[in-house]
Scaffold this active site. Sequence first.
Site, mmCIF file in Angstrom:
data_model
loop_
_atom_site.group_PDB
_atom_site.id
_atom_site.type_symbol
_atom_site.label_atom_id
_atom_site.label_comp_id
_atom_site.label_asym_id
_atom_site.label_seq_id
_atom_site.Cartn_x
_atom_site.Cartn_y
_atom_site.Cartn_z
ATOM 1 N N ASP A 103 0.853 -1.196 0.000
ATOM 2 C CA ASP A 103 0.000 0.000 0.000
ATOM 3 C C ASP A 103 0.885 1.240 0.000
ATOM 4 O O ASP A 103 2.036 1.193 0.454
ATOM 5 C CB ASP A 103 -0.884 0.022 1.259
ATOM 6 C CG ASP A 103 -1.814 -1.175 1.315
ATOM 7 O OD1 ASP A 103 -2.131 -1.724 0.248
ATOM 8 O OD2 ASP A 103 -2.208 -1.548 2.434
HETATM 9 N N1 URA Z 1 -1.037 -6.003 3.934
HETATM 10 C C1 URA Z 1 -1.586 -4.760 3.960
HETATM 11 O O1 URA Z 1 -2.622 -4.535 4.560
HETATM 12 N N2 URA Z 1 -0.932 -3.778 3.294
HETATM 13 C C2 URA Z 1 0.240 -3.958 2.648
HETATM 14 O O2 URA Z 1 0.795 -3.019 2.080
HETATM 15 C C3 URA Z 1 0.794 -5.251 2.642
HETATM 16 C C4 URA Z 1 0.126 -6.263 3.299
#
Ligand code: URA
Length: 236
Positions: A103
């Site tokens: 993310d």
């Molecule tokens: N899980 C998440 O919630 N976000 C990420 O960026 C990676 C794994």
Amino acid sequence: MLLEKMLQSQGFGSRKECQLLIKKGFVRIEGEICDNPKQQVQVENLTFQVFDECYQYREKVYIALNKPQGFECSHQPQHHQSVFSLLPEILIQRNVQCVGRLDQDTTGLLLFTDDGQFLQALTHPRKHVAKVYRVVTADPVQPEQLTLLETGVELRNEKGIYQATEVAQLAENQLQMTIHQGLYHQVKRMIAAVGNKVEHLHRQQVGQFSLSEDLAESEWYYLTAQEVEQAKTQDS
Ligand code: URA
């Protein structure tokens, strides 16, 4: 391999652009200017210079980046900068791809490659590659939450249960957990499912690749051939 083809394969532009770089005398091998685009070069262990910068010939590239917050894993980012803007143009020209996604607000280890086999080995759902995350939570971590993460939680719109392994509390509001799938927002959803909230998420490890302590945010390096071979051959 023809010199012009070698340069093109390393991300220095189209065949025409590479021919021009060579003809203008910007390319050196062993310190000598090579101005003939059709010159044959041995690519094994080849090092060369373009505009006085030194490069090593690489058939494929494998990169580890320490991703900072505020960068999207996309070539067409919607609200933030692209993680690809953290890499030099020659890697973009080689069409490197992210190995899985993080993310925009997640930090830590992000791999890139232009080797489809390597990408598959680390991202195919059947491979169940381990990904280790450090999580800062909004509320203090409760022992029941750790147990629940290990026994497994249901996630909305997903079949089955999702379990974390090697779950450990690191501080009052911090834990480490390993997941073996790569669902969208998986860690955030699992933490929400046990009644807490992610304040900050950091990826420490993917398969056998760990983020090295001395790699500052936004810095990257090439993985060694040995590490890469292990990843390609590793079984699920
Ligand atoms: N899980 C998440 O919630 N976000 C990420 O960026 C990676 C794994």
